[in-house]
Motif scaffolding. Structure first.
Motif, PDB file in Angstrom:
ATOM      1  N   LEU A 192       0.862  -1.183   0.000  1.00 37.08           N
ATOM      2  CA  LEU A 192       0.000   0.000   0.000  1.00 37.08           C
ATOM      3  C   LEU A 192       0.905   1.242   0.000  1.00 37.08           C
ATOM      4  N   GLY A 193       0.570   2.185  -0.865  1.00 36.08           N
ATOM      5  CA  GLY A 193       1.350   3.424  -0.874  1.00 36.08           C
ATOM      6  C   GLY A 193       2.314   3.534  -2.037  1.00 36.08           C
ATOM      7  N   ARG A 233       4.280   6.521  10.522  1.00 40.09           N
ATOM      8  CA  ARG A 233       4.377   7.948  10.833  1.00 40.09           C
ATOM      9  C   ARG A 233       5.787   8.429  10.562  1.00 40.09           C
ATOM     10  N   ASN A 234       5.912   9.606  10.002  1.00 34.01           N
ATOM     11  CA  ASN A 234       7.236  10.165   9.745  1.00 34.01           C
ATOM     12  C   ASN A 234       7.115  11.683   9.694  1.00 34.01           C
ATOM     13  N   ALA A 235       7.684  12.325  10.712  1.00 33.14           N
ATOM     14  CA  ALA A 235       7.549  13.793  10.805  1.00 33.14           C
ATOM     15  C   ALA A 235       8.352  14.481   9.703  1.00 33.14           C
ATOM     16  N   GLU A 236       9.415  13.794   9.230  1.00 32.51           N
ATOM     17  CA  GLU A 236      10.319  14.467   8.270  1.00 32.51           C
ATOM     18  C   GLU A 236      10.084  14.129   6.809  1.00 32.51           C
ATOM     19  N   ASP A 267      -0.115  10.318   4.668  1.00 29.96           N
ATOM     20  CA  ASP A 267      -0.141  11.170   3.471  1.00 29.96           C
ATOM     21  C   ASP A 267      -0.786  10.419   2.316  1.00 29.96           C
ATOM     22  N   PHE A 268      -0.522   9.118   2.233  1.00 31.04           N
ATOM     23  CA  PHE A 268      -1.045   8.353   1.101  1.00 31.04           C
ATOM     24  C   PHE A 268      -2.539   8.065   1.251  1.00 31.04           C
ATOM     25  N   ALA A 321      -6.516   6.936   7.777  1.00 31.12           N
ATOM     26  CA  ALA A 321      -5.462   6.797   8.797  1.00 31.12           C
ATOM     27  C   ALA A 321      -6.082   6.670  10.189  1.00 31.12           C
ATOM     28  N   SER A 322      -7.137   7.427  10.438  1.00 32.33           N
ATOM     29  CA  SER A 322      -7.796   7.367  11.745  1.00 32.33           C
ATOM     30  C   SER A 322      -8.387   5.971  11.978  1.00 32.33           C
ATOM     31  N   ARG A 323      -9.050   5.421  10.950  1.00 31.92           N
ATOM     32  CA  ARG A 323      -9.633   4.072  11.092  1.00 31.92           C
ATOM     33  C   ARG A 323      -8.536   3.030  11.241  1.00 31.92           C
ATOM     34  N   LEU A 324      -7.473   3.186  10.454  1.00 28.18           N
ATOM     35  CA  LEU A 324      -6.370   2.220  10.556  1.00 28.18           C
ATOM     36  C   LEU A 324      -5.762   2.236  11.958  1.00 28.18           C
TER      37      LEU A 324
END
Ligand SMILES: Nc1ncnc2c1ncn2[C@@H]1O[C@H](COP(=O)(O)OP(=O)(O)OP(=O)(O)O)[C@@H](O)[C@H]1O
Ligand SMILES: [Mg+2]
Length: 239
Positions: free
Chosen positions: A162-163, A198-201, A207-208, A214-217
């Protein structure tokens, strides 16, 4: 013409035993028959279910992964939970760089579930880029909708990679409909991705897939396994 089997022959005895077992009546006390031939034995049923499920697993598995075995403790633990109680298994997410063994562990997890003899074992394994390809509106009326329903409703789903596809409003909507259905119906789902959760940088899975998926995942996720190590295709080993 085939000779009729005499009453009391091994085959007719087995058939009779099966009929009686289905009514919960043992033909003879335990011990008179070898256990593997006794369909009243719960272990006999489990083995029969495992054989059926492993056949389905094999059909859903490309040749490269037919010997895959889940070796990571988080992955085997997730598979065991999915076998024991499908509704509370949630999602398993394997992330990491290319060649670290995510797909191998994912097929291995499904194999472990199958080998445990689940009550029901329908499985679909799909690469996400192929999935978006097959869900594009086609000439055949309703074909994409039917395919989305099949992926949404199947008991076990592996969504591989995925992604990797290019994001668009359309990919977000398709992913939303798929994940939302599986979330609502508490269906066990395995996802692999090159993107970190998750990746802040830099880019991450949120994002994908978009914030709503993302909330459900995040709520579905019961095991997050970041895989580290080298590219096994180039002789790299797990760290
Ligand atoms: N535990 C393992 N034991 C033996 N072979 C493995 C193991 N894990 C992975 N492999 C092999 O290493 C290769 C790469 O593994 P895999 O395809 O699972 O990586 P991946 O993380 O899914 O990579 P990508 O992100 O590119 O899809 C495959 O040939 C796979 O069969
Ligand atoms: Mg892979």
């Amino acid at each position: 013409m085939a000779k009729p089997e005499r009453v009391g022959g091994a085959r007719s005895m087995r058939a009779l035993e099966r009929i009686l077992a289905s009514k919960g009546i043992p033909l003879a006390p335990d011990g008179d028959h070898p256990r593997e031939e006794n369909p009243g034995d719960p272990d006999w049923h489990r083995r029969a279910r495992a054989e059926y499920a492993l056949n389905r697993w094999q059909t859903a598995t490309p040749p490269r992964f037919r010997t895959a075995e889940a070796t990571l403790p988080e992955v085997t633990a997730w598979a065991d939970r999915a076998l024991a109680d499908t509704a509370s298994a949630g999602a398993l997410l394997l992330t990491g760089l290319t060649g670290t063994g995510k797909t191998h562990q994912a097929y291995g997890a499904l194999r472990r579930i199958a080998a445990g003899g689940p009550d029901r074992f329908e499985v679909i394994t799909v690469n996400s880029a192929d999935m978006y390809g097959s869900l594009r509106p086609s000439q055949v009326m309703g074909a994409a909708e039917r395919e989305l329903r099949r992926l949404s409703e199947v008991r076990f789903l592996l969504l591989d990679d995925l992604g990797t596809a290019k994001t668009s409003e359309w990919t977000e909507e398709v992913t939303y409909r798929l994940i939302n259905y599986r979330y609502n119906h508490c269906l066990p789902t395995i996802i692999t991705s090159n993107l970190p959760a998750r990746n802040a940088e830099g880019p991450d899975l949120t994002d994908f897939v978009g914030a709503r998926v993302a909330s459900r995942l995040a709520e579905m996720l019961t095991a997050l396994v970041p895989m580290i190590g080298g590219d096994r295709r180039r002789g790299g080993r797990a760290a």
